[in-house]
Design an enzyme around this catalytic site. Structure first.
Site, PDB file in Angstrom:
ATOM      1  N   GLN A  97       0.846  -1.198   0.000  1.00 23.79           N
ATOM      2  CA  GLN A  97       0.000   0.000   0.000  1.00 23.79           C
ATOM      3  C   GLN A  97       0.879   1.245   0.000  1.00 23.79           C
ATOM      4  OE1 GLN A  97      -3.346  -0.568   3.130  1.00 23.79           O
ATOM      5  NE2 GLN A  97      -1.802  -2.084   3.582  1.00 23.79           N
ATOM      6  N   HIS A 157      -1.616   1.332  -4.254  1.00 27.63           N
ATOM      7  CA  HIS A 157      -1.988   2.743  -4.047  1.00 27.63           C
ATOM      8  C   HIS A 157      -1.152   3.715  -4.881  1.00 27.63           C
ATOM      9  CE1 HIS A 157      -4.035   1.831   0.105  1.00 27.63           C
ATOM     10  NE2 HIS A 157      -4.762   1.471  -0.933  1.00 27.63           N
ATOM     11  N   CYS A 201      -1.400  13.624 -15.114  1.00 28.23           N
ATOM     12  CA  CYS A 201      -2.002  14.879 -15.562  1.00 28.23           C
ATOM     13  C   CYS A 201      -3.509  14.842 -15.295  1.00 28.23           C
ATOM     14  CB  CYS A 201      -1.734  15.096 -17.050  1.00 28.23           C
ATOM     15  SG  CYS A 201      -2.560  16.585 -17.658  1.00 28.23           S
ATOM     16  N   ASP A 246       5.958   4.933  -1.290  1.00 28.40           N
ATOM     17  CA  ASP A 246       7.288   5.521  -1.095  1.00 28.40           C
ATOM     18  C   ASP A 246       8.379   4.959  -1.998  1.00 28.40           C
ATOM     19  OD1 ASP A 246       7.946   3.034   0.141  1.00 28.40           O
ATOM     20  OD2 ASP A 246       7.484   3.799   2.134  1.00 28.40           O
ATOM     21  N   ALA A 248       8.913  -4.463  12.281  1.00 30.05           N
ATOM     22  CA  ALA A 248       9.044  -5.231  11.038  1.00 30.05           C
ATOM     23  C   ALA A 248      10.399  -5.916  10.913  1.00 30.05           C
ATOM     24  CB  ALA A 248       8.808  -4.302   9.848  1.00 30.05           C
TER      25      ALA A 248
HETATM   26  P1  OAD Z   1      -1.173   3.186   8.939  1.00 25.30           P
HETATM   27  O1  OAD Z   1      -0.440   4.415   9.338  1.00 25.30           O
HETATM   28  O2  OAD Z   1      -2.653   3.212   8.977  1.00 25.30           O
HETATM   29  O3  OAD Z   1      -0.723   1.966   9.868  1.00 25.30           O
HETATM   30  C1  OAD Z   1       0.614   1.652  10.110  1.00 25.30           C
HETATM   31  C2  OAD Z   1       0.643   0.356  10.889  1.00 25.30           C
HETATM   32  O4  OAD Z   1       2.004   0.002  11.084  1.00 25.30           O
HETATM   33  C3  OAD Z   1       0.004   0.415  12.269  1.00 25.30           C
HETATM   34  O5  OAD Z   1      -0.844  -0.714  12.442  1.00 25.30           O
HETATM   35  C4  OAD Z   1       1.185   0.370  13.239  1.00 25.30           C
HETATM   36  O6  OAD Z   1       0.864  -0.333  14.439  1.00 25.30           O
HETATM   37  C5  OAD Z   1       2.210  -0.410  12.428  1.00 25.30           C
HETATM   38  N1  OAD Z   1       3.617  -0.120  12.735  1.00 25.30           N
HETATM   39  C6  OAD Z   1       4.187   1.061  13.075  1.00 25.30           C
HETATM   40  N2  OAD Z   1       5.510   0.954  13.176  1.00 25.30           N
HETATM   41  C7  OAD Z   1       5.815  -0.338  12.890  1.00 25.30           C
HETATM   42  C8  OAD Z   1       7.037  -1.089  12.792  1.00 25.30           C
HETATM   43  N3  OAD Z   1       8.215  -0.531  13.010  1.00 25.30           N
HETATM   44  N4  OAD Z   1       6.951  -2.373  12.458  1.00 25.30           N
HETATM   45  C9  OAD Z   1       5.747  -2.979  12.217  1.00 25.30           C
HETATM   46  N5  OAD Z   1       4.573  -2.326  12.287  1.00 25.30           N
HETATM   47  C10 OAD Z   1       4.591  -1.020  12.609  1.00 25.30           C
HETATM   48  O7  OAD Z   1      -0.630   2.766   7.507  1.00 25.30           O
HETATM   49  P2  OAD Z   1      -1.291   1.822   6.410  1.00 25.30           P
HETATM   50  O8  OAD Z   1      -1.976   0.660   7.046  1.00 25.30           O
HETATM   51  O9  OAD Z   1      -0.251   1.552   5.402  1.00 25.30           O
HETATM   52  O10 OAD Z   1      -3.501   5.256   1.663  1.00 25.30           O
HETATM   53  O11 OAD Z   1      -2.375   2.771   5.804  1.00 25.30           O
HETATM   54  C11 OAD Z   1      -3.141   2.303   4.746  1.00 25.30           C
HETATM   55  C12 OAD Z   1      -3.383   3.399   3.749  1.00 25.30           C
HETATM   56  O12 OAD Z   1      -3.987   4.515   4.387  1.00 25.30           O
HETATM   57  C13 OAD Z   1      -2.120   3.983   3.126  1.00 25.30           C
HETATM   58  O13 OAD Z   1      -1.696   3.276   2.011  1.00 25.30           O
HETATM   59  C14 OAD Z   1      -2.560   5.343   2.741  1.00 25.30           C
HETATM   60  C15 OAD Z   1      -3.218   5.677   4.041  1.00 25.30           C
HETATM   61  O14 OAD Z   1      -3.849   6.816   4.184  1.00 25.30           O
HETATM   62  C16 OAD Z   1      -3.325   5.996   0.579  1.00 25.30           C
HETATM   63  O15 OAD Z   1      -2.385   6.759   0.427  1.00 25.30           O
HETATM   64  C17 OAD Z   1      -4.397   5.781  -0.396  1.00 25.30           C
END
Ligand code: OAD
Length: 237
Positions: free
Chosen positions: A92, A110, A118, A95, A223
């Site tokens: 997702q 994503h 554009c 980066d 991770a």
């Molecule tokens: P989130 O910011 O919602 O969640 C990050 C997750 O990573 C959380 O469950 C944390 O507990 C976990 N976490 C944090 N640090 C960690 C580490 N060092 N090791 C393992 N886990 C860790 O991010 P996403 O789930 O990726 O969408 O969010 C989903 C989507 O919502 C993104 O792709 C983006 C966002 O808004 C779009 O840009 C469309």
């Protein structure tokens, strides 16, 4: 040493895998920019209302990400990919750190913060300039305003891309979910669908998520650490 039967293996990643590279996750306090939540800026409505503001947010994130390098978890996944012939990485993250690490079979559901789209003619192109050459960026073809080629809240994912992701989890033998809050759909559906089709489900996350409850095994760790522990557990001694 032999490894347990994992193929086809799907790894699904979210912002948590890049946290140890210094990329702020979306739902943590440091993911806020000028006190806006991502859901307030990463939307077509916000862009329509104030493209400058939305581009300022993306210029900030691009700059921040450009200063980051893949961490041991991104790198370890490339090693696993070399050993598992049927391996798919669904991310997702926008980066680009998985590709920078050397992962090959990646589905970026994503989009990418390093690609422009554009708003008028639909032209797409890569742009890694830091800072941006023009602010806001304009299409080199038609001169209209560009947007980041990422999926925003309220938008549907590219049908071909998400279909591929669903097909891949449906035939998976094992699914490893790393660092996603599991609340943004349809990505959050992927582990559930995979599990329904018989995949063994693993989760690595520092916190409990809606995926934890359905996972066969949870690694409650960062991770980098969780991935090494998970891989060690797959070795048949
Ligand atoms: P989130 O910011 O919602 O969640 C990050 C997750 O990573 C959380 O469950 C944390 O507990 C976990 N976490 C944090 N640090 C960690 C580490 N060092 N090791 C393992 N886990 C860790 O991010 P996403 O789930 O990726 O969408 O969010 C989903 C989507 O919502 C993104 O792709 C983006 C966002 O808004 C779009 O840009 C469309």
């Amino acid at each position: 040493m032999e490894i347990a039967k994992l193929e086809p293996l799907v790894v699904l990643t979210g912002a948590g895998i890049s946290a140890e590279s210094g990329v702020p996750t979306f739902r943590a306090a440091e993911g806020l920019w000028r006190n806006y939540r991502a859901e307030e800026l990463a939307t077509p409505i916000a862009f329509h209302r104030d493209p400058h503001l939305v581009w300022e947010f993306y210029a900030w994130r691009r700059e921040l990400i450009a200063a980051c390098i893949p961490n041991q978890a991104h790198m370890f996944l490339t090693e696993i990919e070399k050993q598992i012939s049927d391996f798919t990485l669904i991310t997702q993250n926008v980066d680009g750190l998985h590709a920078a690490a050397g992962s090959r079979n990646i589905i970026e559901i994503h989009g990418s913060i390093w690609r422009m789209l554009c708003t008028s003619c639909g032209n797409r192109w890569d742009d890694r300039n830091i800072p941006l050459e023009k602010f806001p960026p304009l299409c080199p073809g038609c001169g209209e305003i560009a947007r980041p080629d990422v999926v925003w809240f309220g938008e549907t994912l590219d049908a071909y891309v998400i279909d591929r992701a669903f097909e891949t989890v449906q035939r998976a033998h094992a699914i490893l979910v790393i660092g996603t809050s599991g609340i943004v759909y349809p990505a959050a559906e992927l582990p559930r669908i995979g599990k329904m089709h018989g995949a063994k489900l693993f989760e690595i996350n520092t916190e409990e998520t809606p995926i934890s409850g359905i996972a066969d095994q949870v690694y409650r760790s960062k991770a980098t650490v969780g991935l090494q522990d998970w891989w060690a557990d797959q070795q048949i001694k």
